[in-house]
Design a protein around this motif. Structure first.
Motif, PDB file in Angstrom:
ATOM      1  N   UNK A   1      21.349 -22.365 -32.989  1.00 43.25           N
ATOM      2  CA  UNK A   1      22.014 -23.670 -33.001  1.00 43.25           C
ATOM      3  C   UNK A   1      21.421 -24.535 -34.105  1.00 43.25           C
ATOM      4  N   UNK A   2      22.197 -25.544 -34.489  1.00 42.19           N
ATOM      5  CA  UNK A   2      21.765 -26.507 -35.497  1.00 42.19           C
ATOM      6  C   UNK A   2      21.919 -27.908 -34.917  1.00 42.19           C
TER       7      UNK A   2
ATOM      8  N   UNK B   1      25.245 -27.631 -32.593  1.00 40.02           N
ATOM      9  CA  UNK B   1      26.405 -26.794 -32.880  1.00 40.02           C
ATOM     10  C   UNK B   1      25.929 -25.362 -33.110  1.00 40.02           C
ATOM     11  N   UNK B   2      26.742 -24.438 -32.672  1.00 42.23           N
ATOM     12  CA  UNK B   2      26.408 -23.031 -32.833  1.00 42.23           C
ATOM     13  C   UNK B   2      26.575 -22.629 -34.301  1.00 42.23           C
ATOM     14  N   UNK B   3      25.629 -21.869 -34.791  1.00 37.40           N
ATOM     15  CA  UNK B   3      25.700 -21.354 -36.155  1.00 37.40           C
ATOM     16  C   UNK B   3      26.417 -20.012 -36.087  1.00 37.40           C
ATOM     17  N   UNK B   4      27.590 -19.927 -36.698  1.00 38.52           N
ATOM     18  CA  UNK B   4      28.317 -18.652 -36.628  1.00 38.52           C
ATOM     19  C   UNK B   4      27.612 -17.603 -37.481  1.00 38.52           C
ATOM     20  N   UNK B   5      27.150 -16.549 -36.842  1.00 35.49           N
ATOM     21  CA  UNK B   5      26.467 -15.466 -37.550  1.00 35.49           C
ATOM     22  C   UNK B   5      26.719 -14.161 -36.798  1.00 35.49           C
ATOM     23  N   UNK B   6      27.006 -13.105 -37.511  1.00 37.42           N
ATOM     24  CA  UNK B   6      27.321 -11.836 -36.853  1.00 37.42           C
ATOM     25  C   UNK B   6      26.095 -11.056 -36.376  1.00 37.42           C
ATOM     26  N   UNK B   7      24.900 -11.509 -36.737  1.00 35.70           N
ATOM     27  CA  UNK B   7      23.701 -10.763 -36.346  1.00 35.70           C
ATOM     28  C   UNK B   7      22.730 -11.673 -35.600  1.00 35.70           C
TER      29      UNK B   7
END
Length: 159
Positions: free
Chosen positions: A4-5, A140-146
């Motif tokens: 998150x940020x 806010x959620x940080x969109x990251x695939x890993x």
């Protein structure tokens, strides 16, 4: 779990600080001679991994670990700038002291400290209670695939 940020300039932080102000325990920076007490307590109540991060927090100058203390008893902790600069956590509260707002107060104090030190944002890596951070600080959620920084982290193996 997600990263998150949190903007340290969000108006939500003022609201957070106001809510946290009603907590009746002392929230303060840990002192270097308390390292063994805090690290041992975190390992006993949480994990060796978190205890390692707390030890790193004590290596920072100033110490990057805040503690909640009541009547000479450690009830909780919150670290920042440990796994990476700008990261909040780990943080935890004694199970017997939960529900009193200590986690909220520690979170607020850590974010305020990070802002004072010049950070504009705080990252919360592998955030557990995502809804809590979203509601209280506008995270806010940080969109990251890993898994980000924790990808491939070594962990203790059971004996």
């Amino acid at each position: 779990m997600s990263d998150l940020l949190v903007s340290l300039y969000s108006t939500k932080l003022g609201e957070l600080k106001e809510k946290a102000g009603s907590v009746s325990v002392t929230i303060r920076p840990a002192l270097p001679p308390e390292l063994h007490v805090v690290v041992d307590w975190v390992q006993a109540h949480f994990s060796k991994n978190w205890a390692s991060e707390v030890a790193v927090a004590f290596s920072r100058h100033p110490v990057a670990c805040l503690i909640a203390v009541e009547n000479g008893k450690l009830l909780g902790f919150a670290c920042y700038d440990t796994t990476a600069r700008g990261f909040f956590g780990p943080t935890g509260v004694d199970p017997d002291a939960r529900g009193r707002g200590l986690g909220l107060a520690l979170f607020s104090a850590a974010l305020q400290t990070m802002k004072t030190l010049g950070h504009a944002y705080a990252f919360i890596g592998d955030a557990g209670p995502i809804d809590f951070y979203v509601k209280t600080a506008g995270a806010v959620e940080i969109p990251a695939p890993d898994k980000g920084i924790y990808e491939g982290m070594l962990r203790s193996q059971p004996k």
